[in-house]
Design an enzyme around this catalytic site. Structure first.
Site, PDB file in Angstrom:
ATOM      1  N   SER A 176      60.466  37.000  71.321  1.00  0.00           N
ATOM      2  CA  SER A 176      59.264  36.077  70.910  1.00  0.00           C
ATOM      3  C   SER A 176      59.400  35.112  71.711  1.00  0.00           C
ATOM      4  O   SER A 176      59.336  35.540  72.960  1.00  0.00           O
ATOM      5  CB  SER A 176      59.411  35.839  69.325  1.00  0.00           C
ATOM      6  OG  SER A 176      58.554  34.985  68.860  1.00  0.00           O
ATOM      7  N   TYR A 190      48.065  34.781  72.725  1.00  0.00           N
ATOM      8  CA  TYR A 190      49.583  35.066  73.092  1.00  0.00           C
ATOM      9  C   TYR A 190      50.381  34.546  71.955  1.00  0.00           C
ATOM     10  O   TYR A 190      51.099  35.364  71.304  1.00  0.00           O
ATOM     11  CB  TYR A 190      49.923  34.538  74.370  1.00  0.00           C
ATOM     12  CG  TYR A 190      51.493  34.351  74.578  1.00  0.00           C
ATOM     13  CD1 TYR A 190      51.953  35.577  74.966  1.00  0.00           C
ATOM     14  CD2 TYR A 190      52.319  33.006  74.633  1.00  0.00           C
ATOM     15  CE1 TYR A 190      53.486  35.794  75.394  1.00  0.00           C
ATOM     16  CE2 TYR A 190      53.602  33.386  74.846  1.00  0.00           C
ATOM     17  CZ  TYR A 190      54.134  34.446  75.334  1.00  0.00           C
ATOM     18  OH  TYR A 190      55.285  34.451  75.411  1.00  0.00           O
ATOM     19  N   LYS A 194      52.957  36.584  69.428  1.00  0.00           N
ATOM     20  CA  LYS A 194      54.553  36.322  69.118  1.00  0.00           C
ATOM     21  C   LYS A 194      54.780  35.896  67.706  1.00  0.00           C
ATOM     22  O   LYS A 194      56.080  35.861  67.282  1.00  0.00           O
ATOM     23  CB  LYS A 194      54.887  35.218  70.306  1.00  0.00           C
ATOM     24  CG  LYS A 194      54.867  35.791  71.755  1.00  0.00           C
ATOM     25  CD  LYS A 194      55.891  36.889  71.936  1.00  0.00           C
ATOM     26  CE  LYS A 194      56.124  37.300  73.357  1.00  0.00           C
ATOM     27  NZ  LYS A 194      56.934  38.603  73.427  1.00  0.00           N
TER      28      LYS A 194
END
Ligand code: NDP
Ligand code: VSD
Length: 333
Positions: A176, A190, A194
């Site tokens: 992650s 983004y 994650k």
């Protein structure tokens, strides 16, 4: 009075330590990767390549996955050069786009298991980051990041989990990011991907309780890799300033620690001071009595420090707004 309060606190701590000690799972320790099959997605570059090298140093048979065959071949030679015992280990690659349909991914992994052996460790490292304010992001990039970072991890994991549970052994690693601990300007699209990876891991931790299959969730800060160099090109100044507070690590350090943490059975793999702090603040991991005690006794103070850090990040964003307005004014004149 003070004496009694101190006594009660001490008694509470002792009771807590005893309860924790009795209820924490005793995990099996996997001492070696010798002759085990380790598969690393994104193993042809950066953090993935570094973890593949670490696994090879520990004697594993390593398969790296990526799309670009030239890059894969190059990385295979680099990994072979660092093997524990070149004559017995097999290092190979498979060309696969991890954003493919589930059937394509499962076929590729099934073939790999037939050729090299059952997967003992799966490291999901293929991923990418494109930065920008959300409204300026290309719509296809928003979707691509979920497809790659989330589904690229979820599909491979779904496939290997069944047989790992049947064999009651194995390790899975999710990569992650520190950006899954805290929301940051410019990382919106983004971060979401994650956080999804983290959400999947947190639930799987509970689904794996009582088995010998282990999952490690890694939260790297900025790391010096080819991917990072590319990402810097799209990164707003504000994002650079804020994410710079997490420091810049080398891919080798991150790869080494990910493998070490996975081997000793840590659920979280964090890096440097910022990683430790963010991990404590977010709770999440219950690996040892000491870790839980640190969480319980430091969270309040750390939260106070964190709020002031976040407010200083807001200042960076406000300054950016002022600068942009001035630039626009100059353009008009
Ligand atoms: N570098 C950093 O600052 C940080 C990185 N991370 C995460 O760590 C991971 C690795 O990052 P980093 O080492 O910087 O990345 P790199 O760009 O250096 O490497 C990415 C790897 O993933 C592979 N890959 C990319 N897309 C696909 C795809 N669709 N299918 C299969 N493989 C693919 C690439 O090979 P190919 O292009 O040939 O397919 C390459 O091997 C990522 O998940 C990233 O989000 C997390 C925190 C910080
Ligand atoms: C007392 C507490 C101190 C805490 C300090 C907080 C600092 C926050 C830093 C967040 C850094 C996020 C980096 C993400 C990197 C990444 O994922 C991309 N480079 C992807 O490639």
């Amino acid at each position: 009075m003070l004496f009694y309060i101190a006594l009660i606190v001490i008694l509470l701590v002792i009771v807590m330590v005893l309860i924790l000690h009795m209820s924490l799972d005793k995990k099996v320790v996997y001492k070696t990767l010798k002759n085990k099959h380790v598969v690393v997605t994104g193993g042809s570059s950066g953090i993935g390549k570094a973890t593949a090298i670490e696994a090879a140093k520990l004697g594993a048979n390593v398969t790296i996955i990526g799309r670009d065959v030239t890059k894969l071949k190059c990385a295979v030679s680099e990994i072979i050069a660092q093997c524990m015992d070149k004559s017995t280990q097999s290092i190979q690659y498979a060309a696969l786009d991890v954003t493919s349909e589930y059937e394509v991914i499962s076929k590729c992994i099934a073939d790999l298991e037939t050729d090299i052996g059952p997967i003992f460790m799966l490291v999901n490292c293929a991923g990418t980051c494109i930065c920008g304010q959300f409204e300026d992001m290309k719509v296809q990039d928003i979707k691509m990041m979920i497809d790659l970072n989330y589904f690229g991890t979820a599909y491979t994991t779904r496939y290997v989990l069944k047989s790992m549970k049947e064999r009651d052994e194995g390790m899975i690693v999710f990569v992650s990011s520190e950006a899954a601990f805290i929301g940051i300007y410019g990382y919106s699209a983004y971060s979401a991907a994650k956080w999804a990876v983290r959400g999947l891991a947190e639930s799987l931790f509970m689904e794996l309780v009582g088995t010998n299959v282990r999952l490690t969730l890694a939260f790297p800060p900025d790391t010096d890799t080819p991917g990072f160099e590319k990402e810097e090109l799209t990164k707003p100044k504000e994002t650079k300033l804020i994410s710079g507070c997490g420091g810049l690590q080398s891919a080798d350090n991150i790869g080494k620690k990910i493998i070490q943490d996975a081997m000793i059975g840590r659920t979280y793999s964090v890096f440097g001071f910022s990683g430790q702090m963010l991990s404590i603040l977010n709770g999440g991991s219950i690996d040892s009595t000491l870790q839980v005690l640190i969480q319980v006794f430091s969270m309040g103070l750390l939260r106070a420090i964190m709020v002031s850090i976040i407010l200083s990040f807001h200042k960076i964003v406000k300054n950016g707004l002022v600068e942009r307005k001035q630039l626009e004014k100059q353009k008009v004149q």
